[in-house]
Design a protein around this motif. Structure first.
Motif, PDB file in Angstrom:
ATOM      1  N   ARG A  64       9.944  12.327   0.640  1.00 31.66           N
ATOM      2  CA  ARG A  64      11.202  13.067   0.578  1.00 31.66           C
ATOM      3  C   ARG A  64      12.182  12.253  -0.265  1.00 31.66           C
ATOM      4  O   ARG A  64      13.043  12.792  -0.932  1.00 31.66           O
ATOM      5  N   ASP A  65      12.010  10.932  -0.251  1.00 34.35           N
ATOM      6  CA  ASP A  65      12.838  10.052  -1.071  1.00 34.35           C
ATOM      7  C   ASP A  65      11.943   9.298  -2.060  1.00 34.35           C
ATOM      8  O   ASP A  65      11.388   8.257  -1.735  1.00 34.35           O
ATOM      9  N   PRO A  66      11.770   9.847  -3.266  1.00 29.96           N
ATOM     10  CA  PRO A  66      10.824   9.278  -4.230  1.00 29.96           C
ATOM     11  C   PRO A  66      11.052   7.794  -4.499  1.00 29.96           C
ATOM     12  O   PRO A  66      10.098   7.021  -4.536  1.00 29.96           O
ATOM     13  N   ALA A  67      12.298   7.407  -4.691  1.00 28.57           N
ATOM     14  CA  ALA A  67      12.581   6.005  -5.012  1.00 28.57           C
ATOM     15  C   ALA A  67      12.110   5.084  -3.888  1.00 28.57           C
ATOM     16  O   ALA A  67      11.471   4.045  -4.135  1.00 28.57           O
ATOM     17  N   CYS A 120       4.963  12.220  -7.111  1.00 29.33           N
ATOM     18  CA  CYS A 120       6.146  11.626  -6.479  1.00 29.33           C
ATOM     19  C   CYS A 120       7.286  11.504  -7.481  1.00 29.33           C
ATOM     20  O   CYS A 120       8.416  11.911  -7.214  1.00 29.33           O
ATOM     21  N   VAL A 121       6.951  10.942  -8.640  1.00 28.26           N
ATOM     22  CA  VAL A 121       7.978  10.747  -9.667  1.00 28.26           C
ATOM     23  C   VAL A 121       8.531  12.089 -10.132  1.00 28.26           C
ATOM     24  O   VAL A 121       9.736  12.263 -10.321  1.00 28.26           O
ATOM     25  N   ALA A 167      10.384  -1.147 -11.718  1.00 33.82           N
ATOM     26  CA  ALA A 167      11.687  -0.920 -12.342  1.00 33.82           C
ATOM     27  C   ALA A 167      11.639   0.262 -13.304  1.00 33.82           C
ATOM     28  O   ALA A 167      12.565   1.079 -13.348  1.00 33.82           O
ATOM     29  N   ALA A 168      10.544   0.357 -14.053  1.00 31.93           N
ATOM     30  CA  ALA A 168      10.412   1.457 -15.010  1.00 31.93           C
ATOM     31  C   ALA A 168      10.385   2.795 -14.288  1.00 31.93           C
ATOM     32  O   ALA A 168      11.013   3.771 -14.720  1.00 31.93           O
ATOM     33  N   LEU A 169       9.684   2.828 -13.161  1.00 31.51           N
ATOM     34  CA  LEU A 169       9.610   4.063 -12.387  1.00 31.51           C
ATOM     35  C   LEU A 169      10.981   4.433 -11.827  1.00 31.51           C
ATOM     36  O   LEU A 169      11.431   5.582 -11.942  1.00 31.51           O
ATOM     37  N   LEU A 170      11.637   3.464 -11.234  1.00 29.01           N
ATOM     38  CA  LEU A 170      12.947   3.732 -10.624  1.00 29.01           C
ATOM     39  C   LEU A 170      13.958   4.119 -11.691  1.00 29.01           C
ATOM     40  O   LEU A 170      14.826   4.971 -11.470  1.00 29.01           O
TER      41      LEU A 170
END
Lengths: 178, 178
Positions: A64-67, A120-121, A167-170
């Motif tokens: 529900r919270d991807p990050a 997710c992303v 970091a890149a994903l976030l």
DNA sequence: GCTTGTTTGTACCGAATGGTACAACATCGC
DNA sequence: GCGATGTTGTACCATTCGGTACAAACAAGC
């Protein structure tokens, strides 16, 4: 048993090693795994798969919270691979010709990891193409980090690389926030 | 011989296989490599190292045009690894306990690759810290791409990932042009 | 306590393992 | 031609390989 395979690989893990590692004699070993070494390895891979499905894949898929999900993924993965001190048996086995017998298992493992991470992303607002790209890069990056960290005997390198991928994903998530 | 080790790994490559692969009988094999299998593997690794030094490392280290050097590196590497269809023997051998005997060779191989690439990027004006970071990420990324491409049986994935790393390197160069 | 089914250790199997010994062979300077 | 040197195939070695056979030990139900 898993650790024996992880240490010596499929070919290198002899029945003597497996027996010593499990504390079971050959008789017991062949009682539980009539299929021999292959069945033992298959059971180990199935075990690993189960762990990843419950700890990594489904949390990513239903996040529900991807990050937050990504953060826990990298944290769990870092612990699991002992910061690169522990090998990824699935990736390793896939490299050699002995892994052909487990090709399907290896393939679905990585495919699901990538798709779970991508979903997710994407659920965080990132365009699907970019999401898949980032997921591929991350999973691949983790595998490479294991190889490199082990080769150089430098666990810090594993941590650095994984952190950068996180970091890149976030960053992508923050950029495409809705 | 190299291909035999690449296909079966160190443990998996039996003397019978090695003999068949080279066309040499056991007598000849042990005439040229009195140290047995270990010496054979060592010779193969030395061969690989020599190839990388002349084709990849020194061109990077002495590059007058960093961007061009990087482009030829990725091109050469892509061909060498057959777009991920061919395994990196050095990285592979480093994963198992059987690779302990070759730990120094494995370590210097990757260390030099990273330092050569970092120096090349740095010579193009990129700050040294960022240069090392990018180099680590690229070498690690290539290793991961090999693992993943083989696991998924998808050479396109290798190409995609390598291309992205190349782009990141060139981007950094362009950004820090003097 | 006896029966039934499972779990275990041990002895064993043929085949393959890495490695050695050595005689036959080639090659070459001379 | 001849010896010296390097190369090769073959037979052989002890050990280990993955795997089987099987009887003793165990446990559970009744």
């Amino acid at each position: 048993m898993a650790e024996a395979f992880r240490k010596h690989g499929f070919e290198g893990a002899s029945l003597a090693i497996l027996s010593r590692a499990t504390g079971l004699g050959k008789g017991s070993l062949y009682n539980f795994f009539p299929g021999g070494k292959e069945e033992m390895m298959d059971a180990v891979l199935a075990d690993i798969d189960r762990w990843f499905v419950t700890t990594i894949f489904t949390p990513l898929e239903q996040a529900r919270d991807p990050a937050a999900a990504i953060r826990t993924m990298t944290a769990e993965v870092t612990v699991y691979f002992r910061s690169g001190g522990r090998v990824c048996l699935v990736g390793w086995i896939g490299l050699g010709s002995s892994g052909d017998a487990f090709a399907v298992r290896v393939k679905t493992y990585f495919a699901r990891w990538i798709s779970a991470l991508a979903r997710c992303v994407q659920s965080g607002g990132v365009p699907s193409l970019l999401a898949v790209q980032l997921a591929e890069e991350t999973v691949s990056g983790i595998q490479g980090a294991i190889v490199l960290a082990r080769a150089l005997g430098e666990e810090a390198l594993f941590l650095r690389i994984v952190r950068r991928h996180e970091a890149a994903l976030l960053d992508a998530l923050a950029r495409h926030t809705r």
